[in-house]
Motif scaffolding. Sequence first.
Motif, PDB file in Angstrom:
ATOM      1  N   LEU A  29       0.818  -1.215   0.000  1.00 48.18           N
ATOM      2  CA  LEU A  29       0.000   0.000   0.000  1.00 48.18           C
ATOM      3  C   LEU A  29       0.853   1.267   0.000  1.00 48.18           C
ATOM      4  O   LEU A  29       0.398   2.316  -0.447  1.00 48.18           O
ATOM      5  N   SER A  30       2.087   1.170   0.487  1.00 46.51           N
ATOM      6  CA  SER A  30       2.965   2.351   0.518  1.00 46.51           C
ATOM      7  C   SER A  30       3.299   2.817  -0.901  1.00 46.51           C
ATOM      8  O   SER A  30       3.748   3.934  -1.099  1.00 46.51           O
ATOM      9  N   ARG A  31       3.054   1.965  -1.890  1.00 50.89           N
ATOM     10  CA  ARG A  31       3.296   2.347  -3.286  1.00 50.89           C
ATOM     11  C   ARG A  31       2.176   3.223  -3.839  1.00 50.89           C
ATOM     12  O   ARG A  31       2.293   3.747  -4.946  1.00 50.89           O
ATOM     13  N   ILE A  32       1.085   3.354  -3.096  1.00 52.15           N
ATOM     14  CA  ILE A  32      -0.021   4.234  -3.513  1.00 52.15           C
ATOM     15  C   ILE A  32       0.207   5.578  -2.830  1.00 52.15           C
ATOM     16  O   ILE A  32       0.004   5.722  -1.628  1.00 52.15           O
ATOM     17  N   ARG A  33       0.663   6.546  -3.624  1.00 53.75           N
ATOM     18  CA  ARG A  33       1.092   7.839  -3.093  1.00 53.75           C
ATOM     19  C   ARG A  33       0.012   8.570  -2.282  1.00 53.75           C
ATOM     20  O   ARG A  33       0.316   9.251  -1.317  1.00 53.75           O
ATOM     21  N   GLU A  34      -1.239   8.416  -2.681  1.00 45.92           N
ATOM     22  CA  GLU A  34      -2.330   9.162  -2.031  1.00 45.92           C
ATOM     23  C   GLU A  34      -2.736   8.577  -0.681  1.00 45.92           C
ATOM     24  O   GLU A  34      -3.596   9.128   0.002  1.00 45.92           O
ATOM     25  N   LEU A  35      -2.134   7.460  -0.299  1.00 47.14           N
ATOM     26  CA  LEU A  35      -2.595   6.710   0.871  1.00 47.14           C
ATOM     27  C   LEU A  35      -1.686   6.862   2.086  1.00 47.14           C
ATOM     28  O   LEU A  35      -0.480   6.740   1.976  1.00 47.14           O
ATOM     29  N   SER A  36      -2.294   7.125   3.237  1.00 48.58           N
ATOM     30  CA  SER A  36      -1.602   7.059   4.526  1.00 48.58           C
ATOM     31  C   SER A  36      -2.103   5.781   5.187  1.00 48.58           C
ATOM     32  O   SER A  36      -3.318   5.573   5.277  1.00 48.58           O
ATOM     33  N   VAL A  37      -1.195   4.942   5.646  1.00 45.85           N
ATOM     34  CA  VAL A  37      -1.580   3.641   6.181  1.00 45.85           C
ATOM     35  C   VAL A  37      -1.358   3.573   7.686  1.00 45.85           C
ATOM     36  O   VAL A  37      -0.309   3.958   8.193  1.00 45.85           O
ATOM     37  N   VAL A  38      -2.381   3.092   8.390  1.00 45.61           N
ATOM     38  CA  VAL A  38      -2.316   2.869   9.831  1.00 45.61           C
ATOM     39  C   VAL A  38      -2.478   1.372  10.045  1.00 45.61           C
ATOM     40  O   VAL A  38      -3.277   0.728   9.374  1.00 45.61           O
ATOM     41  N   GLU A  39      -1.715   0.822  10.994  1.00 48.28           N
ATOM     42  CA  GLU A  39      -1.759  -0.615  11.264  1.00 48.28           C
ATOM     43  C   GLU A  39      -2.482  -0.895  12.576  1.00 48.28           C
ATOM     44  O   GLU A  39      -2.344  -0.144  13.536  1.00 48.28           O
ATOM     45  N   ALA A  40      -3.227  -2.004  12.592  1.00 46.23           N
ATOM     46  CA  ALA A  40      -3.856  -2.507  13.814  1.00 46.23           C
ATOM     47  C   ALA A  40      -3.568  -3.998  13.874  1.00 46.23           C
ATOM     48  O   ALA A  40      -3.611  -4.677  12.850  1.00 46.23           O
ATOM     49  N   ASP A  41      -3.251  -4.517  15.077  1.00 50.32           N
ATOM     50  CA  ASP A  41      -2.872  -5.927  15.136  1.00 50.32           C
ATOM     51  C   ASP A  41      -4.007  -6.880  15.466  1.00 50.32           C
ATOM     52  O   ASP A  41      -3.790  -8.088  15.509  1.00 50.32           O
ATOM     53  N   ASP A  42      -5.212  -6.371  15.669  1.00 51.43           N
ATOM     54  CA  ASP A  42      -6.399  -7.215  15.805  1.00 51.43           C
ATOM     55  C   ASP A  42      -7.642  -6.330  15.762  1.00 51.43           C
ATOM     56  O   ASP A  42      -7.530  -5.111  15.656  1.00 51.43           O
ATOM     57  N   GLY A  43      -8.817  -6.948  15.840  1.00 54.52           N
ATOM     58  CA  GLY A  43     -10.064  -6.188  15.732  1.00 54.52           C
ATOM     59  C   GLY A  43     -10.265  -5.166  16.839  1.00 54.52           C
ATOM     60  O   GLY A  43     -10.783  -4.074  16.598  1.00 54.52           O
ATOM     61  N   VAL A  44      -9.829  -5.497  18.052  1.00 50.30           N
ATOM     62  CA  VAL A  44      -9.981  -4.571  19.179  1.00 50.30           C
ATOM     63  C   VAL A  44      -9.086  -3.349  18.964  1.00 50.30           C
ATOM     64  O   VAL A  44      -9.509  -2.205  19.149  1.00 50.30           O
ATOM     65  N   ASP A  45      -7.840  -3.594  18.544  1.00 51.02           N
ATOM     66  CA  ASP A  45      -6.913  -2.507  18.227  1.00 51.02           C
ATOM     67  C   ASP A  45      -7.497  -1.654  17.097  1.00 51.02           C
ATOM     68  O   ASP A  45      -7.418  -0.427  17.123  1.00 51.02           O
ATOM     69  N   ALA A  46      -8.130  -2.296  16.116  1.00 50.99           N
ATOM     70  CA  ALA A  46      -8.756  -1.570  15.003  1.00 50.99           C
ATOM     71  C   ALA A  46      -9.845  -0.628  15.514  1.00 50.99           C
ATOM     72  O   ALA A  46      -9.900   0.535  15.115  1.00 50.99           O
ATOM     73  N   LEU A  47     -10.699  -1.116  16.414  1.00 49.76           N
ATOM     74  CA  LEU A  47     -11.774  -0.267  16.952  1.00 49.76           C
ATOM     75  C   LEU A  47     -11.200   0.941  17.679  1.00 49.76           C
ATOM     76  O   LEU A  47     -11.723   2.054  17.567  1.00 49.76           O
ATOM     77  N   ARG A  48     -10.098   0.722  18.412  1.00 50.72           N
ATOM     78  CA  ARG A  48      -9.429   1.843  19.096  1.00 50.72           C
ATOM     79  C   ARG A  48      -8.967   2.884  18.081  1.00 50.72           C
ATOM     80  O   ARG A  48      -9.163   4.079  18.270  1.00 50.72           O
ATOM     81  N   ARG A  49      -8.350   2.421  17.021  1.00 51.94           N
ATOM     82  CA  ARG A  49      -7.833   3.344  16.000  1.00 51.94           C
ATOM     83  C   ARG A  49      -8.964   4.028  15.225  1.00 51.94           C
ATOM     84  O   ARG A  49      -8.844   5.196  14.855  1.00 51.94           O
TER      85      ARG A  49
END
Length: 133
Positions: A29-49
Amino acid sequence: MTQDTQTRRLNALVVEDSPPMRKMIVFALSRIRELSVVEADDGVDALRRLSGTKFDIIITDINMPILDGLKLVKRLRADETYQDVPIIIITTEGAAEDRQRALALGANAYITKPIQAPAVIKLVRETLGLEER
């Protein structure tokens, strides 16, 4: 500053409990210039983010501890903020029933592992309506 594709930044959330797989997706995804990527290591972490940032696309695995990808999709589709945000599932679950269940819950696309970076980039670009560079 105008809101055209030259200046518009889109936020992507990658939810994957396997660090090597998460790194591979983030690298693609880092090859898509328009995109900022955030990582989450599971569903709970995703909800926090998700509570702190508005994401334009969410890419999630299915098999994760505590809150799996299907439950995450279901929760997101019940949330007004994320009802229409594209969700792509990348998983080892290749059975037709798994695909149908994910799409029925509201996922926009379903890719089975192993994945190829160019295919992920192409799908994300198409989903977000970004032209090839």
